[in-house]
Enzyme design. Structure first.
Site, PDB file in Angstrom:
ATOM      1  N   ARG A  32     -15.570   1.710   3.609  1.00  0.00           N
ATOM      2  CA  ARG A  32     -16.551   2.700   4.048  1.00  0.00           C
ATOM      3  C   ARG A  32     -15.875   4.041   4.209  1.00  0.00           C
ATOM      4  O   ARG A  32     -16.368   5.071   3.760  1.00  0.00           O
ATOM      5  CB  ARG A  32     -17.171   2.270   5.393  1.00  0.00           C
ATOM      6  CG  ARG A  32     -18.311   3.173   5.861  1.00  0.00           C
ATOM      7  CD  ARG A  32     -18.549   3.061   7.356  1.00  0.00           C
ATOM      8  NE  ARG A  32     -17.498   3.713   8.128  1.00  0.00           N
ATOM      9  CZ  ARG A  32     -17.492   3.785   9.459  1.00  0.00           C
ATOM     10  NH1 ARG A  32     -18.453   3.201  10.154  1.00  0.00           N
ATOM     11  NH2 ARG A  32     -16.506   4.404  10.096  1.00  0.00           N
ATOM     12  N   GLU A  35       0.839  -1.202   0.000  1.00  0.00           N
ATOM     13  CA  GLU A  35       0.000   0.000   0.000  1.00  0.00           C
ATOM     14  C   GLU A  35       0.872   1.250   0.000  1.00  0.00           C
ATOM     15  O   GLU A  35       1.823   1.368   0.770  1.00  0.00           O
ATOM     16  CB  GLU A  35      -0.909   0.017   1.232  1.00  0.00           C
ATOM     17  CG  GLU A  35      -1.811   1.260   1.274  1.00  0.00           C
ATOM     18  CD  GLU A  35      -2.745   1.257   2.465  1.00  0.00           C
ATOM     19  OE1 GLU A  35      -3.652   0.399   2.490  1.00  0.00           O
ATOM     20  OE2 GLU A  35      -2.560   2.096   3.379  1.00  0.00           O
ATOM     21  N   HIS A  84      -7.933   2.780  -4.271  1.00  0.00           N
ATOM     22  CA  HIS A  84      -8.867   2.838  -3.148  1.00  0.00           C
ATOM     23  C   HIS A  84     -10.097   3.657  -3.537  1.00  0.00           C
ATOM     24  O   HIS A  84     -10.025   4.573  -4.362  1.00  0.00           O
ATOM     25  CB  HIS A  84      -8.203   3.491  -1.933  1.00  0.00           C
ATOM     26  CG  HIS A  84      -7.299   2.583  -1.173  1.00  0.00           C
ATOM     27  ND1 HIS A  84      -7.276   2.523   0.188  1.00  0.00           N
ATOM     28  CD2 HIS A  84      -6.381   1.685  -1.599  1.00  0.00           C
ATOM     29  CE1 HIS A  84      -6.377   1.634   0.586  1.00  0.00           C
ATOM     30  NE2 HIS A  84      -5.818   1.124  -0.489  1.00  0.00           N
ATOM     31  N   TYR A 143     -10.990  -6.256  10.543  1.00  0.00           N
ATOM     32  CA  TYR A 143     -10.321  -5.873  11.785  1.00  0.00           C
ATOM     33  C   TYR A 143     -10.213  -7.053  12.740  1.00  0.00           C
ATOM     34  O   TYR A 143     -11.180  -7.401  13.420  1.00  0.00           O
ATOM     35  CB  TYR A 143     -11.103  -4.740  12.466  1.00  0.00           C
ATOM     36  CG  TYR A 143     -10.941  -3.389  11.823  1.00  0.00           C
ATOM     37  CD1 TYR A 143     -10.218  -2.381  12.449  1.00  0.00           C
ATOM     38  CD2 TYR A 143     -11.497  -3.124  10.569  1.00  0.00           C
ATOM     39  CE1 TYR A 143     -10.058  -1.139  11.852  1.00  0.00           C
ATOM     40  CE2 TYR A 143     -11.348  -1.884   9.965  1.00  0.00           C
ATOM     41  CZ  TYR A 143     -10.627  -0.895  10.621  1.00  0.00           C
ATOM     42  OH  TYR A 143     -10.466   0.332  10.018  1.00  0.00           O
ATOM     43  N   ASP A 158     -13.479   6.753   6.956  1.00  0.00           N
ATOM     44  CA  ASP A 158     -13.659   7.374   8.266  1.00  0.00           C
ATOM     45  C   ASP A 158     -14.433   8.680   8.139  1.00  0.00           C
ATOM     46  O   ASP A 158     -14.467   9.305   7.084  1.00  0.00           O
ATOM     47  CB  ASP A 158     -12.299   7.650   8.913  1.00  0.00           C
ATOM     48  CG  ASP A 158     -11.512   6.369   9.154  1.00  0.00           C
ATOM     49  OD1 ASP A 158     -12.090   5.425   9.728  1.00  0.00           O
ATOM     50  OD2 ASP A 158     -10.332   6.306   8.752  1.00  0.00           O
TER      51      ASP A 158
END
Length: 285
Positions: A97, A9, A67, A138, A99
């Site tokens: 989603r 990334e 992304h 997560y 932040d």
């Protein structure tokens, strides 16, 4: 140990004059024959143009994933970005989603005309084109989740919407990931779950990131960086050693892919990969 698949990334540079340096990093990482290199997307699309430009440029060096988030944008705006990705030859996305625009930790509010959650975004993206879709997960549960079952239910929704794999938030204890992987399998999730490995040698920055995402920092990790604030080379060595230990333990438990959060630095990622038996230019081997 067989050579695992790897992905990396990057985040777009804050200034236009940083693009050339970032492309150099991407070229270094491309020599490791990654499954893909992903490029992050700022909250509300704040780095949209830089992300699109960098992603398209990296696509000439290696498979790339752009992304895309739900935050602060209408469905029409998000769809436009997805169409730009596809037109630029980008066939992979990381759908998140995102932040809150008020900052990590603030309550998330869906855009009134937008995709509410990641599973909605994935379904919308699949209507536009047959993207290969990665999503987040997560192992220590998302800060908004009410517990492990809530976390797994949300991951299942994303998989059912069309996600091809999940990439985990970073963690420091291999057992945390392994328990999560097994719980996901028990929940009927049959897509790959790839561990995310953080390569952040700045321990103060690492602590801050861990607090924001709910990752536990064990004493052995904080002790390893203790007293090294003014010794960048030593911090780099600690980061490589700890990351290699995590990956080796996971590989011994059957994990065959890793995603590295590189902080836009190729040297540490290259060294960890070398420790895992992955050398530069293995494509030519």
């Amino acid at each position: 140990m067989n050579q695992p698949d790897v992905s990396f990334e990057l985040f777009p540079p804050k200034r236009p004059d940083g693009v050339e340096a970032l492309l150099g990093v991407a070229k270094d990482l491309a020599a490791l024959d990654p499954a893909f290199i992903s490029v992050t997307y700022g909250a509300g699309g704040s780095s949209r143009e830089r992300t699109l430009g960098v992603t398209a440029a990296i696509a000439k060096e290696a498979p790339v994933a752009g992304h895309i988030t739900c935050v602060g944008a209408s469905c029409a705006d998000v769809d436009a970005v997805l169409k730009e990705y596809w037109a630029a030859g980008v066939r992979r996305i990381v759908a998140l989603r995102g932040d809150s625009l008020d900052g990590i930790g603030a309550r998330y509010k869906p855009h009134a005309q937008g995709y509410a959650y990641a599973n909605d975004l994935i379904a919308g993206a699949k209507k536009i084109a047959d993207f290969d879709v990665s999503v987040g997960c997560y192992p220590e549960t998302h800060p908004d989740a009410r517990g492990l079952q809530d976390e797994l239910d949300n991951l299942k929704r994303k998989i059912d919407a069309g996600a091809d794999r999940a990439i985990s938030q970073f963690f420091f204890e291999p057992e945390v990931f392994l328990r999560y992987r097994d719980a996901a399998a028990d929940a009927g999730i049959d897509k790959p779950i790839v561990p995310g490995i953080m390569l952040q040698p700045n321990f103060k920055g690492l602590q801050k990131m861990a607090r924001l995402c709910g990752a536990f920092v064990p004493l052995k990790v904080s002790s390893a960086y203790d007293g090294l604030d003014d010794d960048a080379k030593a911090r780099d060595r600690v980061t490589v050693d700890l990351s290699t230990q995590i990956c080796t333990r996971l590989a011994n438990e059957g994990v065959d892919a890793f995603h590295f959060y590189t902080m836009n630095k190729s040297a540490l990622a290259t060294e960890v990969c070398r420790n895992l038996g992955i050398s530069k230019d293995r494509r030519a081997a």
